[in-house]
Design a protein around this motif. Structure first.
Motif, mmCIF file in Angstrom:
data_model
loop_
_atom_site.group_PDB
_atom_site.id
_atom_site.type_symbol
_atom_site.label_atom_id
_atom_site.label_comp_id
_atom_site.label_asym_id
_atom_site.label_seq_id
_atom_site.Cartn_x
_atom_site.Cartn_y
_atom_site.Cartn_z
ATOM 1 N N SER A 5 63.476 8.346 74.480
ATOM 2 C CA SER A 5 64.274 7.171 74.816
ATOM 3 C C SER A 5 64.834 7.340 76.234
ATOM 4 N N PRO A 6 65.218 6.236 76.878
ATOM 5 C CA PRO A 6 65.797 6.357 78.216
ATOM 6 C C PRO A 6 67.005 7.301 78.254
ATOM 7 N N MET A 7 67.844 7.240 77.222
ATOM 8 C CA MET A 7 69.015 8.109 77.192
ATOM 9 C C MET A 7 68.600 9.573 77.055
ATOM 10 N N GLU A 8 67.640 9.841 76.202
ATOM 11 C CA GLU A 8 67.186 11.222 76.007
ATOM 12 C C GLU A 8 66.557 11.773 77.286
ATOM 13 N N SER A 9 65.820 10.949 78.010
ATOM 14 C CA SER A 9 65.187 11.439 79.242
ATOM 15 C C SER A 9 66.233 11.788 80.301
ATOM 16 N N ALA A 10 67.378 11.125 80.281
ATOM 17 C CA ALA A 10 68.449 11.421 81.246
ATOM 18 C C ALA A 10 69.180 12.713 80.902
ATOM 19 N N LYS A 11 68.953 13.251 79.724
ATOM 20 C CA LYS A 11 69.604 14.486 79.310
ATOM 21 C C LYS A 11 68.770 15.718 79.644
ATOM 22 N N ARG A 12 67.498 15.531 79.824
ATOM 23 C CA ARG A 12 66.568 16.647 80.027
ATOM 24 C C ARG A 12 66.244 16.804 81.511
ATOM 25 N N PRO A 13 66.212 18.039 81.997
ATOM 26 C CA PRO A 13 65.837 18.233 83.402
ATOM 27 C C PRO A 13 64.353 17.956 83.611
ATOM 28 N N ARG A 14 64.023 17.415 84.761
ATOM 29 C CA ARG A 14 62.605 17.240 85.103
ATOM 30 C C ARG A 14 62.009 18.569 85.529
ATOM 31 N N SER A 15 62.863 19.442 86.040
ATOM 32 C CA SER A 15 62.424 20.746 86.524
ATOM 33 C C SER A 15 63.479 21.769 86.139
ATOM 34 N N ILE A 16 63.079 22.970 85.822
ATOM 35 C CA ILE A 16 64.028 24.030 85.505
ATOM 36 C C ILE A 16 64.906 24.343 86.720
ATOM 37 N N LEU A 17 64.459 23.953 87.908
ATOM 38 C CA LEU A 17 65.263 24.147 89.118
ATOM 39 C C LEU A 17 66.598 23.412 89.036
ATOM 40 N N ALA A 18 66.654 22.336 88.255
ATOM 41 C CA ALA A 18 67.890 21.562 88.101
ATOM 42 C C ALA A 18 68.863 22.224 87.141
ATOM 43 N N GLY A 19 68.394 23.253 86.436
ATOM 44 C CA GLY A 19 69.214 23.909 85.420
ATOM 45 C C GLY A 19 68.655 23.582 84.052
ATOM 46 N N PRO A 20 68.882 24.463 83.097
ATOM 47 C CA PRO A 20 68.328 24.233 81.757
ATOM 48 C C PRO A 20 69.007 23.051 81.054
ATOM 49 N N THR A 85 66.267 12.062 86.699
ATOM 50 C CA THR A 85 66.069 12.027 85.240
ATOM 51 C C THR A 85 66.504 10.689 84.642
ATOM 52 N N ILE A 86 67.270 9.920 85.394
ATOM 53 C CA ILE A 86 67.822 8.661 84.876
ATOM 54 C C ILE A 86 66.804 7.541 85.079
ATOM 55 N N PRO A 87 66.462 6.819 84.037
ATOM 56 C CA PRO A 87 65.508 5.716 84.192
ATOM 57 C C PRO A 87 66.025 4.648 85.171
ATOM 58 N N ARG A 88 65.151 4.245 86.076
ATOM 59 C CA ARG A 88 65.502 3.216 87.059
ATOM 60 C C ARG A 88 65.794 1.899 86.354
ATOM 61 N N GLY A 89 66.656 1.107 86.979
ATOM 62 C CA GLY A 89 66.980 -0.199 86.428
ATOM 63 C C GLY A 89 68.102 -0.168 85.404
ATOM 64 N N THR A 90 68.594 1.019 85.063
ATOM 65 C CA THR A 90 69.684 1.118 84.090
ATOM 66 C C THR A 90 71.025 1.130 84.824
ATOM 67 N N ARG A 91 72.070 0.824 84.087
ATOM 68 C CA ARG A 91 73.425 0.892 84.663
ATOM 69 C C ARG A 91 73.731 2.316 85.125
ATOM 70 N N ALA A 92 73.319 3.303 84.347
ATOM 71 C CA ALA A 92 73.560 4.701 84.722
ATOM 72 C C ALA A 92 72.879 5.024 86.051
ATOM 73 N N PHE A 93 71.681 4.520 86.274
ATOM 74 C CA PHE A 93 70.978 4.783 87.536
ATOM 75 C C PHE A 93 71.726 4.149 88.704
ATOM 76 N N LYS A 94 72.233 2.927 88.520
ATOM 77 C CA LYS A 94 73.004 2.260 89.580
ATOM 78 C C LYS A 94 74.270 3.043 89.906
ATOM 79 N N VAL A 95 74.938 3.553 88.881
ATOM 80 C CA VAL A 95 76.135 4.376 89.105
ATOM 81 C C VAL A 95 75.730 5.657 89.841
ATOM 82 N N GLY A 96 74.605 6.246 89.446
ATOM 83 C CA GLY A 96 74.117 7.447 90.110
ATOM 84 C C GLY A 96 73.801 7.209 91.581
#
Length: 169
Positions: A5-20, A85-96
């Motif tokens: 889900s969009p929310m779940e994808s924002a919780k997971r790092p795209r790369s381990i470089l971002a932190g676990p 990690t935040i899906p584009r077009g979401t309110r969270a992405f705009k805040v980011g």
């Protein structure tokens, strides 16, 4: 919450470089520029108040600003990894995006303040430099509030509720 889900994808790092998972590096790295820049303002105020130590405090403020800029650039790299990690077009992405834009503007303000101090002689109290720092710190406070929105309201890079429940069993 379903996986993917969009929310779940924002919780997971795209790369381990971002932190676990649930332990992003960006929040710990922002403590360096925030601390350095707040301390630089304290040093500015001390340099204005203590005439016999003006040069010492003014130079300290100057180098603390430089340290903050370097720290901010490092934190920005990891913040960008989290933003991706935040899906584009979401309110969270705009805040980011707003959070990132404000932070970049704050860094520019501190670089300008650093250059103003260098041009006038960084061992003297800088009224203009201090004013720039005050404005930049106010904007940084607003940006920090938006960062809190991302983590605490929208749960970006925060563990899922299922994972959080483990701590309450």
């Amino acid at each position: 919450m379903t996986t993917g889900s969009p929310m779940e994808s924002a919780k997971r790092p795209r790369s381990i470089l971002a932190g676990p998972y649930a332990h992003p590096f960006h929040p710990i790295l922002v403590t360096v520029p925030i601390g350095a820049w707040v301390a630089s303002l304290v040093f500015d105020l001390a340099s204005a108040a203590v005439s016999d130590k003006e040069a010492m405090f003014a130079e300290g403020a100057y180098w603390l600003i430089a340290l903050g800029v370097v720290g901010a650039l490092a934190a920005a790299i990891f913040g960008l990894l989290d933003l991706l990690t935040i899906p584009r077009g979401t309110r969270a992405f705009k805040v980011g995006l707003t959070h990132m834009s404000l932070n970049l503007f704050v860094v520019v303000l501190f670089v300008v303040g650093f250059l103003v101090r260098a041009a006038q002689g960084y061992e003297e109290f800088s009224g203009v430099g201090t004013l720039i720092s005050i404005v930049a710190l106010a904007l940084l406070g607003l940006s920090g509030w938006l960062g809190g929105e991302l983590a605490y309201r929208y749960g970006v890079r925060v563990a899922s509720e299922e994972t959080q429940q483990e701590g309450f069993r």
